[in-house]
Design an enzyme around this catalytic site. Structure first.
Site: not given
Length: 295
Positions: A165, A94, A144, A38
């Protein structure tokens, strides 16, 4: 009050294509890269501080990350008396969910499964909101999440709390927005455990929409799958705001086997956002929630 110069604007837009909606911030780009999975970017905003985006969607900011992370963790963990709690975080690159989970001494194990190592590394470098990855209770798995949960199910590994999340169902997160994934995580929860899911909510003139369904296939909406299939038979909800998420209205969804009522905290904790009074109040749902979302 911070004064923003009118001379130069660097408008960044987050677009929600499903309903032709956008919000914009005047920000300076600090870091940008394309990982194998990404686009990862860090911006600086004069009021909101640093902002993490993945594939052009806001994930966390210095100004409001605690609103999401505290409500996602403390409501399900303090809504029931627990000892030696084990937590699985699906995603969470994060590190904010990990930080809040490790605040509780009764939490003895936290496994965080994040597919993109670079999200973890960039977030540590630029945001610094993460929990301690070196805590002996913490295990960081780069891989994954759908594979991890499927293998956990096969080996009989179960958790008291599973926190989903996740970013929206585009890019690397698309593999987990499936019925098969819901079946697997439902099999990994203890009899008195709970799964925590969440999503932004838009109110339209005719109905309410989950951001998940607007960003992807409507059949890849985890909330709707769990409501329809009853893989965990009890589905409850509470709400909060997260100011930089689209629409600001934010829902948290609890999936469980036993239907325990998590609305009353069993211990005192005051965070930057969370407190016992807010815990209780978050379960008071607007009428349109009940009418449009089935709660």
């Amino acid at each position: 009050m911070t004064k923003i110069s009118e001379a130069s604007r660097n408008w960044w837009h987050e677009e929600t294509e499903g309903i032709a909606f956008t919000h914009a911030m005047d920000m300076t780009l600090l870091h940008s890269e394309q990982s194998p999975y990404q686009k990862i970017e860090i911006y600086e905003h004069p009021v909101f501080g640093r902002v993490l985006t993945l594939d052009d969607l806001v994930q966390a900011s210095h100004s409001d990350e605690f609103m999401y992370h505290e409500m996602a963790v403390h409501v399900p963990l303090l809504g029931r008396q627990r000892e030696n709690a084990e937590v699985l975080i699906v995603g969470g690159g994060d590190g904010g969910i990990l930080r809040e989970a490790l605040r509780h001494e009764f939490v003895t194990r936290v496994v965080m499964v994040e597919i993109d190592r670079r999200v973890v590394e960039v977030s540590k470098e630029y945001l610094g909101i993460n929990g301690n990855y070196d805590d002996p209770r913490a295990e960081l798995v780069i891989g994954d999440a759908a594979d991890y949960v499927r293998q956990a199910r096969q080996r009989g590994d179960t958790f008291d709390l599973i926190i989903l999340d996740l970013s929206e169902p585009v890019g690397p997160s698309s593999s987990v927005f499936t019925r098969a994934f819901c079946e697997d995580f439902s099999a990994c929860i203890k009899p008195d455990g709970v799964v925590l899911d969440s999503d932004s909510i838009f109110v339209g003139k005719d109905r309410a929409y989950f951001l998940q369904e607007l960003c992807g296939d409507k059949d890849q909406n985890l909330v709707s799958i769990m409501q329809r299939e009853r893989l965990l038979p009890h589905v409850a909800a509470y709400r909060s705001i997260v100011q930089l998420y689209p629409a600001a209205e934010f829902g948290f969804f609890l999936y469980s086997l036993d239907g325990h009522d998590y609305s009353t905290p069993v211990a005192e904790l005051t965070g930057r956002h969370y407190n016992p009074e807010l815990h209780r109040a978050s379960f008071a749902l607007p009428t349109w929630w009940r009418t449009n979302l089935g709660f």
